[in-house]
Design an enzyme around this catalytic site. Structure first.
Site, mmCIF file in Angstrom:
data_model
loop_
_atom_site.group_PDB
_atom_site.id
_atom_site.type_symbol
_atom_site.label_atom_id
_atom_site.label_comp_id
_atom_site.label_asym_id
_atom_site.label_seq_id
_atom_site.Cartn_x
_atom_site.Cartn_y
_atom_site.Cartn_z
ATOM 1 N N THR A 47 0.835 -1.209 0.000
ATOM 2 C CA THR A 47 0.000 0.000 0.000
ATOM 3 C C THR A 47 0.867 1.255 0.000
ATOM 4 O OG1 THR A 47 -1.458 1.307 1.427
ATOM 5 C CG2 THR A 47 -0.125 -0.341 2.514
ATOM 6 N N ASP A 48 0.320 2.349 -0.508
ATOM 7 C CA ASP A 48 1.059 3.617 -0.451
ATOM 8 C C ASP A 48 1.219 4.106 0.991
ATOM 9 O OD1 ASP A 48 -1.573 4.437 0.022
ATOM 10 O OD2 ASP A 48 -1.577 6.017 -1.506
ATOM 11 N N GLU A 49 0.416 3.573 1.912
ATOM 12 C CA GLU A 49 0.501 4.042 3.299
ATOM 13 C C GLU A 49 1.842 3.716 3.958
ATOM 14 O OE1 GLU A 49 -2.931 3.439 5.797
ATOM 15 O OE2 GLU A 49 -4.285 3.906 4.153
ATOM 16 N N TYR A 88 -1.568 -0.453 11.168
ATOM 17 C CA TYR A 88 -1.812 -1.120 9.877
ATOM 18 C C TYR A 88 -0.636 -0.918 8.929
ATOM 19 C CZ TYR A 88 -3.292 -1.422 4.994
ATOM 20 O OH TYR A 88 -3.326 -1.688 3.649
ATOM 21 N N LYS A 112 2.240 -3.519 7.303
ATOM 22 C CA LYS A 112 2.448 -3.707 5.868
ATOM 23 C C LYS A 112 3.900 -3.400 5.487
ATOM 24 C CE LYS A 112 -0.296 -4.515 3.081
ATOM 25 N NZ LYS A 112 -0.841 -5.822 2.537
HETATM 26 P P1 NAD Z 1 -10.245 -6.755 2.637
HETATM 27 O O1 NAD Z 1 -10.191 -6.486 4.085
HETATM 28 O O2 NAD Z 1 -11.478 -6.423 1.864
HETATM 29 O O3 NAD Z 1 -9.955 -8.311 2.379
HETATM 30 C C1 NAD Z 1 -8.980 -9.032 3.047
HETATM 31 C C2 NAD Z 1 -9.224 -10.512 2.800
HETATM 32 O O4 NAD Z 1 -8.173 -11.255 3.462
HETATM 33 C C3 NAD Z 1 -10.550 -11.014 3.370
HETATM 34 O O5 NAD Z 1 -11.209 -11.845 2.436
HETATM 35 C C4 NAD Z 1 -10.125 -11.821 4.593
HETATM 36 O O6 NAD Z 1 -11.025 -12.893 4.912
HETATM 37 C C5 NAD Z 1 -8.761 -12.331 4.170
HETATM 38 N N1 NAD Z 1 -7.880 -12.653 5.319
HETATM 39 C C6 NAD Z 1 -7.643 -11.876 6.418
HETATM 40 N N2 NAD Z 1 -6.802 -12.513 7.256
HETATM 41 C C7 NAD Z 1 -6.479 -13.697 6.660
HETATM 42 C C8 NAD Z 1 -5.628 -14.776 7.011
HETATM 43 N N3 NAD Z 1 -4.934 -14.771 8.176
HETATM 44 N N4 NAD Z 1 -5.530 -15.825 6.168
HETATM 45 C C9 NAD Z 1 -6.227 -15.848 5.007
HETATM 46 N N5 NAD Z 1 -7.044 -14.864 4.621
HETATM 47 C C10 NAD Z 1 -7.169 -13.790 5.429
HETATM 48 O O7 NAD Z 1 -8.973 -6.024 2.014
HETATM 49 P P2 NAD Z 1 -8.793 -5.265 0.613
HETATM 50 O O8 NAD Z 1 -9.228 -3.864 0.767
HETATM 51 O O9 NAD Z 1 -9.322 -6.102 -0.473
HETATM 52 O O10 NAD Z 1 -7.192 -5.248 0.527
HETATM 53 C C11 NAD Z 1 -6.490 -6.349 -0.036
HETATM 54 C C12 NAD Z 1 -4.993 -6.065 0.020
HETATM 55 O O11 NAD Z 1 -4.706 -4.877 -0.692
HETATM 56 C C13 NAD Z 1 -4.469 -5.854 1.432
HETATM 57 O O12 NAD Z 1 -3.213 -6.485 1.525
HETATM 58 C C14 NAD Z 1 -4.333 -4.338 1.564
HETATM 59 O O13 NAD Z 1 -3.287 -4.022 2.438
HETATM 60 C C15 NAD Z 1 -3.994 -3.959 0.135
HETATM 61 N N6 NAD Z 1 -4.416 -2.606 -0.304
HETATM 62 C C16 NAD Z 1 -5.699 -2.169 -0.130
HETATM 63 C C17 NAD Z 1 -6.083 -0.910 -0.620
HETATM 64 C C18 NAD Z 1 -7.498 -0.405 -0.476
HETATM 65 O O14 NAD Z 1 -7.763 0.751 -0.804
HETATM 66 N N7 NAD Z 1 -8.461 -1.192 -0.031
HETATM 67 C C19 NAD Z 1 -5.141 -0.115 -1.275
HETATM 68 C C20 NAD Z 1 -3.824 -0.578 -1.407
HETATM 69 C C21 NAD Z 1 -3.488 -1.826 -0.936
HETATM 70 O O1 DAU Z 2 -4.004 4.217 0.627
HETATM 71 C C1 DAU Z 2 -4.305 2.839 0.593
HETATM 72 C C2 DAU Z 2 -5.086 2.460 1.818
HETATM 73 O O2 DAU Z 2 -6.387 3.009 1.675
HETATM 74 C C3 DAU Z 2 -5.149 0.957 2.031
HETATM 75 O O3 DAU Z 2 -3.853 0.481 2.291
HETATM 76 C C4 DAU Z 2 -6.078 0.593 3.188
HETATM 77 O O4 DAU Z 2 -6.226 -0.820 3.263
HETATM 78 C C5 DAU Z 2 -7.426 1.237 2.957
HETATM 79 O O5 DAU Z 2 -8.278 0.971 4.065
HETATM 80 C C6 DAU Z 2 -7.298 2.735 2.715
HETATM 81 O O6 DAU Z 2 -6.912 3.454 3.923
HETATM 82 P P1 DAU Z 2 -7.564 4.873 4.330
HETATM 83 O O7 DAU Z 2 -7.385 5.064 5.779
HETATM 84 O O8 DAU Z 2 -7.105 5.937 3.419
HETATM 85 O O9 DAU Z 2 -9.105 4.541 3.944
HETATM 86 P P2 DAU Z 2 -10.491 4.803 4.685
HETATM 87 O O10 DAU Z 2 -11.577 4.458 3.719
HETATM 88 O O11 DAU Z 2 -10.550 4.211 6.048
HETATM 89 O O12 DAU Z 2 -10.490 6.402 4.864
HETATM 90 C C7 DAU Z 2 -10.380 7.279 3.746
HETATM 91 C C8 DAU Z 2 -10.405 8.702 4.262
HETATM 92 O O13 DAU Z 2 -11.714 8.984 4.796
HETATM 93 C C9 DAU Z 2 -9.450 8.975 5.420
HETATM 94 O O14 DAU Z 2 -8.954 10.294 5.313
HETATM 95 C C10 DAU Z 2 -10.330 8.830 6.662
HETATM 96 C C11 DAU Z 2 -11.666 9.352 6.177
HETATM 97 N N1 DAU Z 2 -12.869 8.755 6.819
HETATM 98 C C12 DAU Z 2 -12.997 7.405 6.843
HETATM 99 C C13 DAU Z 2 -14.090 6.810 7.441
HETATM 100 C C14 DAU Z 2 -14.229 5.306 7.479
HETATM 101 C C15 DAU Z 2 -13.862 9.593 7.358
HETATM 102 O O15 DAU Z 2 -13.758 10.826 7.326
HETATM 103 N N2 DAU Z 2 -14.939 9.001 7.964
HETATM 104 C C16 DAU Z 2 -15.105 7.643 8.033
HETATM 105 O O16 DAU Z 2 -16.115 7.186 8.603
#
Ligand code: NAD
Ligand code: DAU
Length: 340
Positions: free
Chosen positions: A129-131, A154, A158
């Protein structure tokens, strides 16, 4: 034509993983996907309902920390490559309970790396992730050279996983890639994340909880475009390379929320500013020049197109939404947002 055809996808029942599995099954019929997922609160087989009996998709319920299971899967299905999506993914949950983030995101990745090394896999793709880069001020973008400086439990977990991946490459020659993408949105995203949470609340005429001043900036990418980028990396990238992935779509949270309200015809009076997230990263922005230049990837949708598709999807899939917010979701929501 795919080079890596027998692929272990972990976390394939989650948001991005299920979109990736769907893309591969639909667009690359020469590939076999084995999908290992623990089905935590975030995992949902309903995300892949029409693919559960697909001949090129084998679902296994299990934990990426279970090395014996991972080894058996690799042998039984003659796996060539791992794409590791499995993770605890929600920043707010990592603040209230960091331990499971260390277990899944670090120990789980370590377990998969040991298997990739011992079974001499052709490729290990870590979905990071970019985080991991920390936060930006008003100017600049993250490049692959930006130092890692994670701010939440988190993102720290990562970043630790990224270091382990690199160390397994350096020490044992594991052939890896790491991708670092910005915020994804689109179908099947669990409504704890900003966009689906706001859509769900607005549809139910509930308040929209905006953290702090709402001027935090994220760089949004439609999930399908993240999946095509991962595919290019898996099939075309030289081992040992890291790629940033992003949409060049920087938006302040309030801009995104106002757009959702206007598309749904709901009033701005639903917005409520609530206590900020501790340690909240101000701004993320990605320089995706490397993957665009070296692998020829580019996003297919603008933010405008992607958010319209996403809102339509949630409107047309309210059964899915009702199903995921039944059960534990209500108590999660109350504990996270009550008295905030
Ligand atoms: P998500 O939370 O929707 O899904 C995670 C999945 O992993 C779920 O299906 C869960 O059951 C499974 N899981 C959790 N723990 C496990 C374990 N111990 N063994 C096997 N399976 C397990 O997550 P997402 O948003 O789809 O993110 C997927 C990946 O992409 C993550 O690694 C996250 O860090 C990365 N990522 C997410 C974002 C975003 O914006 N959502 C952006 C950049 C990177
Ligand atoms: O940048 C990539 C990341 O983006 C991934 O690695 C993470 O898995 C993913 O969860 C996401 O992280 P963020 O913290 O950026 O996403 P989130 O949707 O939780 O929040 C987006 C923005 O919105 C952040 O500035 C917090 C704000 N927010 C979020 C929630 C849930 C609110 O203001 N209110 C809310 O209720």
């Amino acid at each position: 034509e795919a080079v890596m055809r027998r692929i272990l996808v972990t976390g394939g029942a989650g948001f991005i993983g299920s979109n990736f599995v769907r893309m591969v099954l639909c667009e690359h019929p020469d590939c076999l996907i084995v999908n290992l997922d623990k089905l935590t609160y975030a995992g949902n087989l309903g995300n892949l309902a029409e693919f559960l009996e697909h001949e090129n998709h084998k679902f296994v319920k299990g934990d990426i920390c279970d090395g014996a299971l991972v080894g058996r899967i690799i042998d039984e299905y003659e796996i060539e490559a791992v794409v590791n999506f499995a993770a605890e993914s929600h920043v707010d949950r990592s603040i209230t309970g960091p331990k499971v983030f260390v277990e899944t995101n670090i120990t789980g990745t370590l377990t998969l790396l040991e298997a990739a090394r011992d079974k001499k896999l052709e490729r290990f793709v870590q979905i990071s992730t970019d985080e991991v880069y920390g936060a930006l001020g008003p100017e600049g973008k993250f490049t692959e050279q930006t130092a890692l400086s994670p701010n939440s439990p988190y993102s720290a977990s990562k970043a630790a996983a990224d270091h382990l991946v690199r160390a397994f490459g350096h020490t044992w020659g594991v052939k890896y890639n790491i991708t670092r993408c910005s915020n994804n949105y689109g179908p099947y995203q669990f409504p704890e994340k900003l966009i689906p949470l706001m859509i769900n609340n607005a549809l139910n005429d509930r308040e929209l909880p905006v953290y702090g001043d709402g001027l935090y900036v994220r760089d949004w990418l439609y999930v399908y475009d993240h999946c095509t980028a991962i595919w290019r990396v898996l099939q075309n990238a030289p081992p040992g390379e890291i790629y940033n992935i992003g949409g060049c779509n920087e938006k302040a949270n309030l801009e995104v929320i106002n757009l959702i309200l206007s598309r749904l015809g709901k009033p701005k009076s639903l917005i409520r500013h609530v206590t900020d997230r501790p340690g909240h990263d101000r701004r993320y922005a990605i320089d995706a020049g490397k993957i665009m230049g070296e692998l020829g990837w580019k996003p297919s949708l603008s933010f405008e197109q992607g958010i319209n598709k996403t809102i339509d999807w949630y409107l047309n899939n309210q059964d899915w939404l009702r199903n995921v917010v039944s059960g534990d979701y209500q108590s999660y929501y109350e504990s996270m947002y009550a008295n905030r």
